[in-house]
Design an enzyme around this catalytic site. Structure first.
Site, PDB file in Angstrom:
ATOM      1  N   HIS A 156     -25.703  76.194  44.693  1.00 30.17           N
ATOM      2  CA  HIS A 156     -26.956  76.484  45.248  1.00 30.17           C
ATOM      3  C   HIS A 156     -27.099  77.864  45.208  1.00 30.17           C
ATOM      4  O   HIS A 156     -26.225  78.739  44.883  1.00 30.17           O
ATOM      5  CB  HIS A 156     -27.201  76.048  46.855  1.00 30.17           C
ATOM      6  CG  HIS A 156     -27.342  74.608  46.933  1.00 30.17           C
ATOM      7  ND1 HIS A 156     -28.359  74.221  46.516  1.00 30.17           N
ATOM      8  CD2 HIS A 156     -26.650  73.605  47.532  1.00 30.17           C
ATOM      9  CE1 HIS A 156     -28.688  72.821  47.136  1.00 30.17           C
ATOM     10  NE2 HIS A 156     -27.322  72.705  47.507  1.00 30.17           N
ATOM     11  N   LYS A 584     -34.481  73.230  59.420  1.00 30.29           N
ATOM     12  CA  LYS A 584     -35.772  73.874  58.895  1.00 30.29           C
ATOM     13  C   LYS A 584     -36.751  72.892  59.679  1.00 30.29           C
ATOM     14  O   LYS A 584     -37.816  73.405  60.110  1.00 30.29           O
ATOM     15  CB  LYS A 584     -35.893  73.701  57.553  1.00 30.29           C
ATOM     16  CG  LYS A 584     -37.427  74.676  57.000  1.00 30.29           C
ATOM     17  CD  LYS A 584     -37.094  74.946  55.555  1.00 30.29           C
ATOM     18  CE  LYS A 584     -37.400  73.757  54.573  1.00 30.29           C
ATOM     19  NZ  LYS A 584     -38.664  73.073  54.681  1.00 30.29           N
TER      20      LYS A 584
END
Length: 923
Positions: A156, A584
């Protein structure tokens, strides 16, 4: 936002003196290098900034802050770059000193004769705790026979360190470690000179990449950690377990890897990158074996004129066809030559290249790692049978364990793709085959029925002469490559197929059908003995997905033929849980709570299926907002009955380098995973938390999510604030990963990847994903239950419930690492001042509520009162991060105002690198 509560001071300053000495030594050397390269004037600026920042961090003096800001705003772009490079490199050097101090303190504890003095996460401490609880070695060995513990490296885009810098910093770490054992003046002087040379190398090395990372780059970066740490330290980990266990444990620890196989949202990953990853992994493993075998051959100078050997060893030695008179009486050396020749032939057969050790004689390659292990066992058995057991332990034993763990594939490569791409691929297959012209438009029931029918039909959907779209052909290629690679490198090379955005049962059936289409299913679905090569692993990511996880898996296993297929295929079911997207989506506390609930429900479901092993795969990131925090605490805080010796977890971003670039630190982190897994399996209570705790957590979750979404998703202008008050746009320009920052080309938070979302908030020192909503939740709970009764309950939950205690521990860490005064500076980047004041006021109000709530539950205003090592870290490093933040704000302001010259852009990116290095868990 009120001033940050000061971290708790060290309880024993004398213990920190070696750390302070190391930081001063490295810092003074860096200062000398800066003076030499940049001149006295630049050095004076750096020193003045450092002095003011240290003073401000200590005293929180507005005067110091104002003076610091004036200096930083007055710098030219060239001066700003030099200052940022100095403070960035100091953060890196401070990291090295801290890591060294942790190892130093660990060694001191290990030699302490008192009871249970070993640090959390060490195997020694774990075995002491197990023994103290009456868990005998036989039970531990049985647990390990069934266990599967696996860290999985992912690529990532938060790994901001270049390989060149990591290599130089590892050399500095080794030199610093060597100083502890040096007493001769001349040796110390030489060590000092070498340290200064390496720091000079750092200063003369470019901090930033010129080009965006490719998948090939990411593969090579990951492989460097195997060469540095995993290939040697994992066998040592097994040796440590064997020492405490009293017998060799069954293989239970495996490495995993997403790099080259993770296609979700990354158009740069396809069949070619999968094949590249597997080939390079094989080369890395076999090159390591060949190096060890050549060393082994040099060491096995045992003469059969002095000591005998087994008949099997004699036959193995003869197969080398070595007629050198110098080795005539050295059968072990000739046996090592034979094994090396076959291993080199294996490398050539599997990868097409001979590498540094081409075969010396024409011997056949090994067909599987088990054949190599059999030959190594022949050598080991003969040595043990002829007074050579000590020789086995030197190099041969670790090599055997390495082959057991890494095989010819090094690490399991996971395949991952989004469920919508599977639907798209099958839709085209079905339409071309005339089976169903509009598969995506079918309802869930119709999809299941159609998929089950097609699974049970022996004929394929794919037409041999049809033309398929480029996207569909790319998906075909990955499945075809997976079949070939498994055949060549073994079943452990590719085991899991992870389905991102799993929302329905049909998402799972689609991957089964694709396996059938490409020869990865054997037999006819629904018939006895039918197997699938890949474990279909759903990934539940959002809050809604986590709530649906158990119902989806229950419905999947209720379908005819599914459970029998899983049992016949190995009786393993991996289920991945997403930490970052759920955070999130619903905020910090709700994400943690829904993960807890989902894990508990899934464990109960599979408790009713004793023939199947469920393994949870935790998609954790670096930040608390993405599931980060200490691994030891996180594993022990898992719900009762959810570990059972089975755990996979992702290691992402700069967390990989901070954990595994130093071999000694790497071994400590590997030990932590094993220790925590054993303790969570054998010591944790299997009783559910009290109903009162569960009810309170559910209520906190409801209130927290409401407060979080009211600001992040419902407050007008919040998205504009986020894109202006954080360096999210500038992060997109940093060449730190091959994956796009957003799933779609827009400014919608829902489509933004959770990684840059958390990364941006970390850079701006708000760290919103790690705490927002908790204060409102506690205020609401206390209003409902009464201040006194509610607070008493929360304190009991912290004292008695590992889950809640870990949540608060991570919250404590986030609040200690955030800096409200710096966060306010970033809000000044928002052009709409009314919007900036409105949003920041909401953030400030929640910060104050959260700080007060945590203080009340923990009954202290000190941050990290129970984590003195981290408190030390913050105390030493934050004065060097704050100037980077201030300069970042100033340069972003200039850049957005039109000053787009190279030094301004480069300065922004250097500051991002430096802040990430200083915080150590920004991604």
């Amino acid at each position: 936002m009120h001033a940050t509560v000061r971290p708790a001071p060290s309880r024993d300053p004398a213990k920190d003196q070696p750390l302070i000495d190391d930081i001063r030594l490295l810092g003074s050397m860096l200062g000398e290098v800066v003076r030499e390269h940049e001149g006295e004037a630049c050095f004076a600026i750096v020193e003045n900034v450092r002095r003011l920042s240290v003073s401000h961090q200590r005293d929180r003096s507005p005067k110091d802050e104002h003076a610091l800001e004036l200096i930083l705003r007055g710098l030219t772009p060239s001066q700003a770059v030099a200052v940022m490079r100095a403070f960035s490199y100091f953060s890196h050097l401070a990291n090295i000193a801290e890591d060294r101090h942790r190892l130093r303190r660990r060694a001191e504890h290990a030699h302490d004769p008192g009871p249970v003095v070993h640090q959390e996460g060490s195997l020694a401490r774990a075995f002491e705790r197990l023994a103290g609880a009456g868990v005998d070695r036989g039970r531990i060995a049985e647990t390990l026979r069934r266990a599967w513990v696996s860290p999985v490296l992912t690529a990532h885009p938060t790994e901001v360190q270049r390989k060149s810098l990591l290599d130089a910093m590892l050399a500095i770490a080794e030199l610093l470690a060597a100083r502890d054992g040096l007493h001769d003046r001349r040796e110390l002087e030489r060590n000092t000179a070498l340290l200064r040379t390496r720091i000079t190398q750092l200063w003369q090395t470019r901090l930033l990449r010129d080009r965006k990372l490719t998948v090939r780059d990411e593969i090579e970066n990951a492989l460097s950690y195997y060469r540095t740490t995993f290939l040697r330290e994992i066998p040592r980990l097994y040796a440590e377990v064997e020492h405490h266990l009293g017998e060799a444990p069954a293989p239970f620890f495996r490495m995993g890897n997403w790099i080259g196989g993770d296609r979700d949202g990354n158009p740069n990953v396809d069949a070619s990158t999968l094949e590249l990853a597997m080939r390079r992994q094989c080369e890395t493993a076999l090159d390591f074996y060949l190096t060890e075998l050549h060393q082994l051959g040099a060491e096995l100078s045992v003469s059969d004129r002095l000591v005998g050997c087994s008949e099997a060893l004699t036959a193995l030695a003869a197969s080398a066809k070595d007629d050198s008179p110098h080795r005539e009486d050295e059968p072990y050396r000739r046996a090592a030559l034979a094994i090396a020749a076959r291993t080199a032939a294996t490398r050539l057969a599997l990868t097409g290249g001979a590498g540094a050790y081409p075969p010396r004689v024409a011997l056949p390659p090994y067909g599987a790692p088990e054949e190599l292990l059999a030959d190594l066992a022949t050598v080991a058995d003969s040595l043990r049978g002829h007074h050579g057991a000590a020789i086995v332990d030197l190099r041969l034993g670790p090599l055997v364990r390495a082959v057991e763990v890494f095989g010819f594939h090094l690490a399991t490569v996971d395949l991952r793709q989004s469920s919508d791409r599977h639907e798209e691929t099958l839709a085209e297959l079905m339409a071309k085959a005339g089976v169903e012209p509009a598969y995506p438009s079918l309802d869930e029931g119709a999809k299941r029925a159609l998929l089950l029918r097609l699974l049970a039909e022996p004929r394929p959907l794919r037409l041999p002469f049809a033309s398929y779209s480029e996207r569909t052909s790319s998906e075909f290629g990955v499945f075809e490559a997976a079949r070939r690679l498994r055949a060549a490198f073994g079943r452990e090379s590719i085991r899991h197929y992870i389905i991102s955005h799993t929302e329905t049962v049909s998402d799972l059936l689609e991957v089964l059908l694709l396996q059938k289409e490409f020869g990865l299913m054997h037999g006819t679905f629904g018939q006895p003995g039918t197997t699938a090569e890949l474990i279909v692993s759903p990934l539940f990511e959002t809050i809604a997905d986590l709530r649906d996880a158990e119902p989806i898996m229950r419905a999947f296993y209720a379908l005819p033929g599914v459970e029998a297929l899983v049992v016949a295929s190995g009786a393993e079911q991996d289920i991945m849980l997403g930490y970052s997207d759920s955070n999130k989506d619903g905020g910090f506390f709700t994400s943690n709570w829904e993960l807890y609930r989902s894990s508990t429900q899934l464990a109960r479901l599979f408790d009713a299926k004793p023939g199947i092993t469920m393994r949870l795969f935790h998609g954790r990131g670096g930040t608390v907002g993405r599931g980060g925090g200490p691994s030891y605490q996180a594993i022990l805080a898992q719900p009762p009955g959810t570990v059972k010796g089975q755990i996979r977890l992702t290691e992402q971003g700069e967390i990989i380098s901070s954990k595994y670039s130093n071999p000694d630190i790497g071994r400590r982190n590997l030990e932590t995973l094993v220790s925590a897994s054993l303790e969570a399996t054998l010591l944790a209570s299997h009783d559910a938390a009290p109903e009162a705790f569960l009810d309170a957590a559910a209520e906190l979750s409801r209130l927290s999510m409401a407060a979080y979404r009211a600001v992040v998703y419902e407050m007008p202008g919040f998205t504009d604030y986020f894109f202006a008050a954080t360096p999210i746009a500038e992060i997109a320009d940093l060449n730190i990963g091959s994956r796009p920052a957003s799933r779609k080309a827009n400014r919608v938070i829902e489509d933004l990847r959770a990684i840059p979302w958390s990364f941006s908030w970390g850079q701006s020192r708000v760290s919103l994903p790690g705490w927002f909503g908790f204060g409102s939740a506690v205020r609401g709970l206390l209003a409902e239950r009464g201040e006194e009764d509610g607070m008493a309950l929360l304190r009991r939950m912290n004292a008695e419930w590992p889950f809640f205690r870990t949540v608060l521990s991570n919250l404590d860490m986030v609040l200690a690492k955030a800096d409200p005064s710096v966060a306010q500076r970033y809000s000044e980047l928002v052009p709409d001042r009314a919007l900036a004041e409105r949003v920041f006021a909401a953030i400030e109000a929640e910060w104050d509520l959260t700080t007060a709530a945590l203080n009340g539950i923990l009954e202290t205003e000190e941050r990290l009162a129970d984590n003195p090592s981290l408190a030390r870290s913050i105390e030493h490093r934050f004065p060097y991060i704050t100037p980077l933040n201030h300069l970042q704000v100033d340069l972003i302001r200039r850049f957005r105002a039109g000053q787009t010259e190279d030094k301004v852009q480069r300065g922004i990116l250097i500051s991002i690198n430096g802040v990430a290095a200083g915080l150590r868990n920004t991604g």
